[in-house]
Design a protein around this motif. Structure first.
Motif, PDB file in Angstrom:
ATOM      1  N   VAL B  57      52.358  27.456  33.597  1.00  0.00           N
ATOM      2  CA  VAL B  57      52.326  27.987  34.960  1.00  0.00           C
ATOM      3  C   VAL B  57      51.916  29.459  34.946  1.00  0.00           C
ATOM      4  CG1 VAL B  57      53.686  28.496  37.025  1.00  0.00           C
ATOM      5  CG2 VAL B  57      54.073  26.356  35.769  1.00  0.00           C
ATOM      6  N   THR B  58      50.819  29.764  35.622  1.00  0.00           N
ATOM      7  CA  THR B  58      50.327  31.136  35.745  1.00  0.00           C
ATOM      8  C   THR B  58      50.414  31.578  37.203  1.00  0.00           C
ATOM      9  OG1 THR B  58      48.774  30.796  33.926  1.00  0.00           O
ATOM     10  CG2 THR B  58      48.334  32.652  35.401  1.00  0.00           C
ATOM     11  N   VAL B  59      51.100  32.696  37.424  1.00  0.00           N
ATOM     12  CA  VAL B  59      51.191  33.238  38.781  1.00  0.00           C
ATOM     13  C   VAL B  59      50.224  34.418  38.871  1.00  0.00           C
ATOM     14  CG1 VAL B  59      52.720  34.283  40.489  1.00  0.00           C
ATOM     15  CG2 VAL B  59      53.590  32.506  38.961  1.00  0.00           C
ATOM     16  N   ILE B  60      49.479  34.496  39.969  1.00  0.00           N
ATOM     17  CA  ILE B  60      48.466  35.556  40.112  1.00  0.00           C
ATOM     18  C   ILE B  60      48.546  36.164  41.510  1.00  0.00           C
ATOM     19  CG2 ILE B  60      46.669  33.852  40.739  1.00  0.00           C
ATOM     20  CD1 ILE B  60      44.661  35.673  39.264  1.00  0.00           C
ATOM     21  N   ALA B  61      48.372  37.477  41.593  1.00  0.00           N
ATOM     22  CA  ALA B  61      48.483  38.148  42.893  1.00  0.00           C
ATOM     23  C   ALA B  61      47.610  39.387  42.926  1.00  0.00           C
ATOM     24  CB  ALA B  61      49.929  38.553  43.157  1.00  0.00           C
ATOM     25  N   LEU B  62      47.158  39.742  44.122  1.00  0.00           N
ATOM     26  CA  LEU B  62      46.524  41.048  44.300  1.00  0.00           C
ATOM     27  C   LEU B  62      47.595  42.114  44.127  1.00  0.00           C
ATOM     28  CD1 LEU B  62      44.159  40.657  47.406  1.00  0.00           C
ATOM     29  CD2 LEU B  62      43.625  40.406  44.991  1.00  0.00           C
ATOM     30  N   ASP B  63      47.199  43.267  43.631  1.00  0.00           N
ATOM     31  CA  ASP B  63      48.148  44.339  43.347  1.00  0.00           C
ATOM     32  C   ASP B  63      48.487  45.109  44.625  1.00  0.00           C
ATOM     33  OD1 ASP B  63      49.730  46.196  42.110  1.00  0.00           O
ATOM     34  OD2 ASP B  63      48.050  47.449  41.468  1.00  0.00           O
ATOM     35  N   LYS B  84      48.209  40.419  37.610  1.00  0.00           N
ATOM     36  CA  LYS B  84      47.914  41.113  38.868  1.00  0.00           C
ATOM     37  C   LYS B  84      46.479  41.614  38.833  1.00  0.00           C
ATOM     38  CE  LYS B  84      50.128  45.527  37.722  1.00  0.00           C
ATOM     39  NZ  LYS B  84      50.940  46.603  38.279  1.00  0.00           N
ATOM     40  N   LEU B  85      45.848  41.481  40.001  1.00  0.00           N
ATOM     41  CA  LEU B  85      44.448  41.862  40.133  1.00  0.00           C
ATOM     42  C   LEU B  85      44.380  43.260  40.734  1.00  0.00           C
ATOM     43  CD1 LEU B  85      43.057  38.469  41.461  1.00  0.00           C
ATOM     44  CD2 LEU B  85      42.849  39.408  39.140  1.00  0.00           C
ATOM     45  N   LEU B  86      43.890  44.193  39.942  1.00  0.00           N
ATOM     46  CA  LEU B  86      43.888  45.603  40.347  1.00  0.00           C
ATOM     47  C   LEU B  86      42.696  45.918  41.240  1.00  0.00           C
ATOM     48  CD1 LEU B  86      44.679  47.080  36.819  1.00  0.00           C
ATOM     49  CD2 LEU B  86      46.305  46.532  38.643  1.00  0.00           C
ATOM     50  N   GLY B  87      42.951  46.735  42.246  1.00  0.00           N
ATOM     51  CA  GLY B  87      41.848  47.233  43.083  1.00  0.00           C
ATOM     52  C   GLY B  87      41.315  46.231  44.082  1.00  0.00           C
ATOM     53  N   GLY B  88      42.164  45.351  44.545  1.00  0.00           N
ATOM     54  CA  GLY B  88      41.701  44.353  45.509  1.00  0.00           C
ATOM     55  C   GLY B  88      41.986  44.722  46.954  1.00  0.00           C
ATOM     56  N   GLU B  89      42.161  46.023  47.204  1.00  0.00           N
ATOM     57  CA  GLU B  89      42.543  46.462  48.556  1.00  0.00           C
ATOM     58  C   GLU B  89      41.556  45.981  49.626  1.00  0.00           C
ATOM     59  OE1 GLU B  89      42.418  48.437  45.976  1.00  0.00           O
ATOM     60  OE2 GLU B  89      44.479  49.134  45.671  1.00  0.00           O
ATOM     61  N   ALA B  90      40.277  45.906  49.246  1.00  0.00           N
ATOM     62  CA  ALA B  90      39.255  45.532  50.230  1.00  0.00           C
ATOM     63  C   ALA B  90      39.497  44.137  50.791  1.00  0.00           C
ATOM     64  CB  ALA B  90      37.872  45.605  49.596  1.00  0.00           C
ATOM     65  N   ALA B  91      40.232  43.335  50.034  1.00  0.00           N
ATOM     66  CA  ALA B  91      40.453  41.950  50.475  1.00  0.00           C
ATOM     67  C   ALA B  91      41.683  41.798  51.345  1.00  0.00           C
ATOM     68  CB  ALA B  91      40.572  41.043  49.252  1.00  0.00           C
ATOM     69  N   GLN B  92      42.520  42.817  51.368  1.00  0.00           N
ATOM     70  CA  GLN B  92      43.780  42.696  52.109  1.00  0.00           C
ATOM     71  C   GLN B  92      43.530  42.505  53.589  1.00  0.00           C
ATOM     72  OE1 GLN B  92      47.027  45.444  51.352  1.00  0.00           O
ATOM     73  NE2 GLN B  92      46.189  45.749  49.322  1.00  0.00           N
ATOM     74  N   GLY B  93      44.356  41.680  54.182  1.00  0.00           N
ATOM     75  CA  GLY B  93      44.246  41.453  55.618  1.00  0.00           C
ATOM     76  C   GLY B  93      43.287  40.336  55.973  1.00  0.00           C
ATOM     77  N   SER B 100      38.152  34.743  48.144  1.00  0.00           N
ATOM     78  CA  SER B 100      36.916  34.992  47.393  1.00  0.00           C
ATOM     79  C   SER B 100      37.203  35.806  46.134  1.00  0.00           C
ATOM     80  CB  SER B 100      35.868  35.640  48.309  1.00  0.00           C
ATOM     81  OG  SER B 100      35.569  36.954  47.950  1.00  0.00           O
ATOM     82  N   VAL B 101      38.150  36.753  46.223  1.00  0.00           N
ATOM     83  CA  VAL B 101      38.555  37.526  45.039  1.00  0.00           C
ATOM     84  C   VAL B 101      39.272  36.619  44.028  1.00  0.00           C
ATOM     85  CG1 VAL B 101      40.017  39.405  44.212  1.00  0.00           C
ATOM     86  CG2 VAL B 101      38.696  39.685  46.316  1.00  0.00           C
ATOM     87  N   LEU B 102      40.173  35.788  44.540  1.00  0.00           N
ATOM     88  CA  LEU B 102      40.901  34.869  43.656  1.00  0.00           C
ATOM     89  C   LEU B 102      39.962  33.887  42.972  1.00  0.00           C
ATOM     90  CD1 LEU B 102      43.984  34.066  45.934  1.00  0.00           C
ATOM     91  CD2 LEU B 102      44.061  35.287  43.747  1.00  0.00           C
ATOM     92  N   ALA B 207      40.791  43.384  36.618  1.00  0.00           N
ATOM     93  CA  ALA B 207      40.154  44.028  37.766  1.00  0.00           C
ATOM     94  C   ALA B 207      39.799  42.977  38.808  1.00  0.00           C
ATOM     95  CB  ALA B 207      38.904  44.777  37.334  1.00  0.00           C
ATOM     96  N   ALA B 208      40.081  43.287  40.068  1.00  0.00           N
ATOM     97  CA  ALA B 208      39.697  42.382  41.159  1.00  0.00           C
ATOM     98  C   ALA B 208      38.204  42.552  41.431  1.00  0.00           C
ATOM     99  CB  ALA B 208      40.503  42.710  42.413  1.00  0.00           C
ATOM    100  N   ALA B 209      37.503  41.440  41.584  1.00  0.00           N
ATOM    101  CA  ALA B 209      36.095  41.512  41.970  1.00  0.00           C
ATOM    102  C   ALA B 209      36.005  41.895  43.445  1.00  0.00           C
ATOM    103  CB  ALA B 209      35.432  40.162  41.721  1.00  0.00           C
TER     104      ALA B 209
END
Lengths: 323, 257
Positions: B57-63, B84-93, B100-102, B207-209
């Motif tokens: 089981v792998t859990v993954i999240a935007l930072d 945790k995916l770093l720098g994914g602020e652009a995807a928030q909201g 798409s980042v995930l 790093a978050a794409a």
């Protein structure tokens, strides 16, 4: 691109979902604004009898084939995507139901159209589609302007009266060919009916319904005693059932039961849209909640801002004493 | 089997939600975040499958805010990896942007089964599970409660409808399921075990794409529903309120007199 407004017709077991008629009412208002036609769009098999109930639409578009009954997410998405691609409506409405969750986002992704979810309403301002989403558990409304020539809007149940979209009569029916699909990756196995419970909450005249505010299963007697004093039964919102504190048969709301008792006492229930969907038709609604901003107070007739453990016992005693 | 569970942090609705001065977003300066409750159910379903049938089981999240503690909690509950995916602020909201980042991150992470919450309280532009499935070209089912293996290449998933009716589907792996509820209430990780996990285990970071999709709509006004709503609020001590409620119920013939 057309100026038409399409409504995705959700149906299960030969019955059209109530939300479809609400959306046909909303769709008609939108089509009047756009100047386009109101289209009812359905995928399945043996849909001719259902089409007769869709008189509110200007045209009924049916995509029928053996692989489309019963519903599966991938086959229906593919069929509906073909219809929507061919007709390119300005706005497409889907219900915020289980099936609508599959299809709304699925179609939006497949077609590259924007999706606005959990909507209470949508209208046109100038040429711009403006849709209002009810988010954060029903606590806030977000009004958004939608870009582009096409959009999908998923509508919450209870957003407009179903009467507006109920009309028998002959709409023009058009058959759309089923698109050729590859092997199906989601296969229907069976439909499971709910197990018969100890009580049928849809038949109870009085429900005392409990939510997260209960905090612990050990606190259930506080609610049960009020229900007993009122001659009613205890029901619950989703979290109580997910915790295993009460059986699934007691659940009120979107994936539970829709109830219309004479009296519905909601205690410790915030009133997320999924819950309101199942009880807003009750004759008298009394809500007890510690949060004065809880959405349950927007549908309740009487409200008490307070702790259920303070409020319920004296009420129970008062009723018992006078019986 | 590799199970990946994308989770996200959302405002805790127990707290008062304040709107910022522009009136278009929450005032995020004092916002308390928590794991989305449906994601918590997805984590539990993944762990139940792992306990019974064996899986990684792998859990993954935007930072986003407080995500470290939430990811360590998942490890303390028994997840094998937390990323945790770093720098994914652009995807928030935006669910679509988040998906798409995930999807890009999952290209490098083995995934037979992806379980995530069917919805979240803030997904105004739709549900992550479906967008993620579409971005990965995988089949999907929403509003699932109950997942079981069906041979090595498929699972059985139960989709909930109104009235307690459920449809049972067989879904080819890999697939994405939007989880409504796990078969059991989410397990609890004591604070001591979470602390222990923080000391002894490590979160992985990547790093978050950049997202290549967005909501396609812009919030121009965020507001509370009409103040007061419909309810007539009864004031007073519990005893006074009980008197008033009793009188109302009696007036409607709902209690014996």
């Amino acid at each position: 691109m057309s100026q038409d407004v399409a409504v995705v017709i959700e149906h299960l077991g030969g019955k059209i979902a109530d939300i479809v008629f609400e959306m046909l009412g909303t769709g008609r208002e939108l089509a009047t604004s756009t100047g386009g036609k109101l289209l009812a769009v359905a995928a399945g098999q043996g849909l001719a009898p259902l089409a007769k109930e869709l008189g509110a639409a200007d045209a009924v578009l049916l995509c029928q084939g053996a692989g489309l009954e019963p519903y599966t997410p991938d086959a229906h998405q593919q069929a509906l995507a073909a219809v929507l691609t061919a007709r390119a409506p300005r706005i497409t409405l889907v219900g915020n139901t289980s099936i609508g969750m599959d299809l709304g986002a699925g179609l939006a992704a497949a077609l590259g159209w924007p999706l606005v979810a959990y909507c209470r309403g949508a209208r046109l301002e100038g040429g711009t589609l403006v849709a209002t989403s009810q988010i954060y558990g029903g606590k806030l409304l977000a009004e958004a302007a939608v870009a582009g020539e096409h959009a999908i809007v998923s509508m919450l149940a209870g957003s407009s009266p179903a009467e507006a979209g109920r009309a028998a009569g002959a709409s023009a029916v058009e058959e759309i060919a089923v698109p050729a699909g590859g092997p199906r990756r989601v296969r229907f196995r069976r439909l499971i009916q709910p197990a018969a419970g100890d009580v049928d909450i849809t038949r109870e005249g009085v429900l005392v319904s409990v939510g997260r505010g209960l905090q612990s299963k050990d606190n259930l007697p506080v609610v049960e005693e009020l229900a007993r004093a009122l001659g009613g039964t205890v029901s619950a919102s989703r979290p109580i059932v997910d915790q295993g504190w009460l059986p699934k048969t007691r659940q009120v709301g979107k994936s539970g039961m829709t109830v219309k008792p004479k009296l519905y006492v909601a205690v410790g229930i915030s009133g997320a849209p999924e819950h309101l969907e199942g009880m807003r038709g009750a004759e008298l609604i009394v809500a007890v909640n510690t949060d004065a901003n809880a959405p349950i107070f927007t549908v309740a007739h009487y409200g008490v801002v307070g702790d259920l453990f303070d409020v319920l016992p004296p009420l129970t005693e008062k009723i018992k004493a006078s019986a | 089997m590799d199970i990946v569970v994308p989770i996200k942090m959302v405002p805790d609705l127990v707290e008062e939600l304040e709107i910022d001065s522009e009136g278009r977003d929450l005032d995020r300066s004092s916002l308390k975040l928590r794991i989305s409750e449906w994601d918590e159910q997805a984590v539990e379903e993944a762990l139940l499958l792992r306990d019974k049938h064996g899986a990684r089981v792998t859990v993954i999240a935007l930072d986003t805010g407080d995500v470290d503690e939430t990811l360590f909690t998942c490890l303390a509950k028994g997840a094998d990896r937390a990323i945790k995916l770093l720098g994914g602020e652009a995807a928030q909201g935006s669910s679509r942007a988040t998906a798409s980042v995930l999807a890009k991150a999952l290209k490098g992470i083995p995934h037979d089964l992806v379980l995530t919450g069917v919805q979240a309280v803030d997904d105004r532009d739709g549900q992550v599970a479906v967008f993620l499935a579409e971005a990965l070209g995988l089949p999907h089912v929403s509003v699932v409660s109950g997942v079981e293996p069906a041979g090595p290449n498929a699972v059985v998933a139960r989709q909930e409808y109104a009235g307690g009716v459920m449809a049972e589907f067989e879904v080819d792996l890999p697939c994405v399921l939007g989880i409504q509820a796990a078969r059991e209430a989410p397990r609890y990780a004591p604070v001591s075990r979470v602390r222990q996990a923080m000391k002894t285990l490590k979160l992985e970071a990547a790093a978050a794409a950049a997202p290549d999709a967005g909501a396609g709509s812009t919030v121009r006004r965020l507001a509370k529903p009409d103040a007061g709503g419909r309810a007539e609020i009864l004031e007073g001590s519990p005893e006074e309120v009980a008197e008033k409620l009793y009188a109302i119920l009696k007036g409607k013939g709902l209690v014996k007199s």
